[in-house]
Design a protein around this motif. Structure first.
Motif: not given
Length: 224
Positions: A8-14, A93-98, A105-106, A126-132
């Motif tokens: 994931f890019d962050m700015d403009g995506v998340i 985006v949070k729904t897709l991440i979850e 998926v890593t 609170e995104l840290n738990p989802f990302f490796k």
């Protein structure tokens, strides 16, 4: 091919930090008497802050250090980050991440933003738990559109590039992903301005258009 990692890019995506960056940059330009144009400003989209500051100093023949610009802009950005009540995750985006996380998926964050900004966003929402893992382009020698950031992100995910998908919203980010030979989804949101999505393998306008099953099929159908 199966989908193993999404980068994931962050700015403009998340998140859409662009309004915060815009305010912070233009306050900084005013402080240093820089007559910035919209055309030049928009050309910096997706670039690391250090690279942008180097370019500004060269273009406007400034006798200041990049660190002076970086520090002033960062102070303004943090103020707006903490105080702008409209700042939030982008819709869907949070729904897709979850969904991706729940399907094993890593997830790797690969952004041109500074690690400070990345950490602020991840803690706030609170995104840290989802990302490796997370990687900042500001810590690399070359900025997007150089492919290094996505090549490294794939390595962090322990995944071959053919098993990865990049989600990007900028011209430079899409080009970086394609140079890394990674399937690229271009996110053409209402927040993205004057960006070129022609090189993207698949373009969406809303995150409701993709989910784990759809993205797995996209990777499976791609011939490398």
């Amino acid at each position: 091919m199966n989908l193993k990692a999404v980068l994931f890019d962050m700015d403009g995506v998340i998140v859409d930090t662009e309004p915060l960056h815009h305010k912070a940059w233009y306050k900084t330009y005013k402080d240093f008497n820089i007559n910035m144009t919209d055309e030049i400003y928009e050309s910096f989209t997706g670039q690391a802050t250090k690279y942008v500051c180097d370019q500004i100093i060269e273009i406007f023949n400034l006798e200041i250090s990049p660190e002076q610009l970086i520090n002033r802009k960062r102070e303004y950005f943090k103020y707006f980050f903490d105080n702008d009540t409209t700042f939030n995750l982008l819709p869907g985006v949070k729904t897709l991440i979850e969904d991706l996380y729940n399907n094993n998926v890593t997830l790797i964050l690969a952004s041109s933003a500074s690690m400070n900004t990345i950490n602020w966003v991840f803690e706030k929402f609170e995104l840290n738990p989802f990302f490796k893992d997370k990687i900042s382009g500001a810590e690399l020698k070359a900025s997007k559109p150089h492919p290094e950031i996505f090549e490294r992100a794939a390595q962090m995910a322990n995944a071959h590039t053919s098993n990865c998908i990049v989600i990007e919203d900028s011209t430079s980010g899409i080009l970086a992903a394609k140079r890394a030979n990674i399937f690229t989804i271009g996110y053409n949101s209402k927040h993205s301005k004057n960006q070129d999505y022609t090189l993207a393998d698949f373009v969406i306008n809303d995150f409701s258009e993709v989910n784990y099953k759809k993205m797995n099929k996209l990777v499976a159908s791609e011939k490398f």
